[in-house]
Design an enzyme around this catalytic site. Structure first.
Site, PDB file in Angstrom:
ATOM      1  N   LYS A   7      -1.339  -1.450   8.015  1.00 32.61           N
ATOM      2  CA  LYS A   7      -2.502  -0.929   9.058  1.00 32.61           C
ATOM      3  C   LYS A   7      -2.854  -1.860  10.307  1.00 32.61           C
ATOM      4  CE  LYS A   7      -5.661  -1.514   5.770  1.00 32.61           C
ATOM      5  NZ  LYS A   7      -7.070  -1.402   5.322  1.00 32.61           N
ATOM      6  N   HIS A  57      -3.074   1.656  -6.210  1.00 32.45           N
ATOM      7  CA  HIS A  57      -4.134   0.318  -6.091  1.00 32.45           C
ATOM      8  C   HIS A  57      -3.842  -0.755  -7.314  1.00 32.45           C
ATOM      9  CE1 HIS A  57      -6.730  -1.957  -3.740  1.00 32.45           C
ATOM     10  NE2 HIS A  57      -7.675  -1.910  -4.507  1.00 32.45           N
ATOM     11  N   ARG A  94      -0.742  -2.464  -6.984  1.00 33.89           N
ATOM     12  CA  ARG A  94      -0.824  -3.554  -5.988  1.00 33.89           C
ATOM     13  C   ARG A  94      -1.518  -4.765  -6.831  1.00 33.89           C
ATOM     14  NH1 ARG A  94      -1.119  -4.733  -0.673  1.00 33.89           N
ATOM     15  NH2 ARG A  94      -2.947  -5.437   0.194  1.00 33.89           N
ATOM     16  N   ARG A 130       0.511  -1.199   0.045  1.00 32.86           N
ATOM     17  CA  ARG A 130      -0.026  -0.192   0.122  1.00 32.86           C
ATOM     18  C   ARG A 130       0.888   1.197   0.015  1.00 32.86           C
ATOM     19  NH1 ARG A 130      -2.227  -3.786   3.969  1.00 32.86           N
ATOM     20  NH2 ARG A 130      -4.038  -4.244   3.348  1.00 32.86           N
TER      21      ARG A 130
END
Length: 266
Positions: free
Chosen positions: A176, A249, A252, A151
């Site tokens: 996260k 994204h 990713r 990310r």
């Protein structure tokens, strides 16, 4: 509410600062909504005011007036729910109001299919001519993103000390919720990092691996801007890139497309 933030979130659950900030923003928006649409000053807002009707009005306001996505709406609702569950154990006199507010459901939505960039075109984006210091940093940034499938927050959070270079090179990512993971680096990525560190001998162990010129970590906006510039330059050689919306994204997912089916990036 003060106990919720100071005692429960930070001390009892030890939630990460970004999570606490997200919950804080939710209540700032909700109290502002109560003041502007119901004439309730933040100092006058009571738990009994947080009814199911009020909560639904607030969530509709986020979508219709602030143009939040359904996903963002549900994030705000999750924050309010967490507070309501906390309040239920400390103010049983208002269980009826709390239970009705907790009954407000999450909103379902269609998840968009996320595409990917074919390997040849992704390599073209990475290999955009980079003679300047910023250009070389951007090339390493894109290489790391494609190698790890990380990310944006993880990429900009990489410090020099997080990189291990050797026979088997790796990078530690800080994800996260304080989650950490270590991922292997391709030989080409490891070489790019060695070259970068040789070019920047002043970088300390706790320095960002990918700093701005002021030595501070890059931001999401920085990454998005530099990626767009690289894609625009690569499109001159690969016109098909113009048909693809390339974002961090999407990169990713491009990394995921190279993995065997039994592997996944979390």
């Amino acid at each position: 509410m003060q106990q919720f933030f100071t005692d429960y979130m930070t001390q009892q659950r030890a939630l990460s600062p970004p999570t606490v900030a997200s919950y804080r923003d939710t209540f700032v928006l909700m109290l502002r909504f109560a003041h502007e649409h119901h004439g309730k000053a933040p100092t006058d807002f009571q738990l009994t005011d947080l009814t199911a009707k009020f909560l639904l009005g607030f969530l509709d306001h986020l979508e219709q007036k602030r143009h939040n996505s359904v996903r963002s709406r549900n994030v705000r609702l999750a924050a309010v729910r967490s507070f309501l569950k906390f309040a239920a154990g400390r103010d049983p006199a208002h269980l009826s109001v709390i239970e009705q507010a907790l009954a407000v459901p999450m909103k379902r939505f269609d998840r968009k299919m996320v595409g990917f960039v074919p390997k040849e075109q992704m390599l073209a984006v990475i290999d955009v001519p980079a003679d300047t210091w910023v250009g070389q940093r951007d090339r390493l940034m894109l290489t790391l993103m494609f190698n790890t499938g990380a990310r944006v927050s993880e990429i900009v959070g990489v410090r020099v000390v997080d990189v291990v270079l050797g026979p088997t090179s790796s990078v530690r990512l800080h994800g996260k919720g304080r989650k950490q993971r270590t991922l292997p680096l391709w030989k080409t990525t490891a070489k790019a990092i060695r070259d970068w560190l040789e070019l920047n001998p002043n970088l300390q162990a706790n320095s960002p691996l990918l700093p701005r010129r002021d030595a501070m970590p890059m931001t999401r906006a920085n990454v998005a801007q530099r990626l767009k510039l690289a894609v625009d330059a690569a499109t001159l050689r690969h016109p098909d890139l113009a048909k693809i919306s390339v974002s961090p994204h999407v990169i990713r997912h491009s990394t995921k497309s190279l993995l065997p089916p039994f592997l996944a990036i979390y």
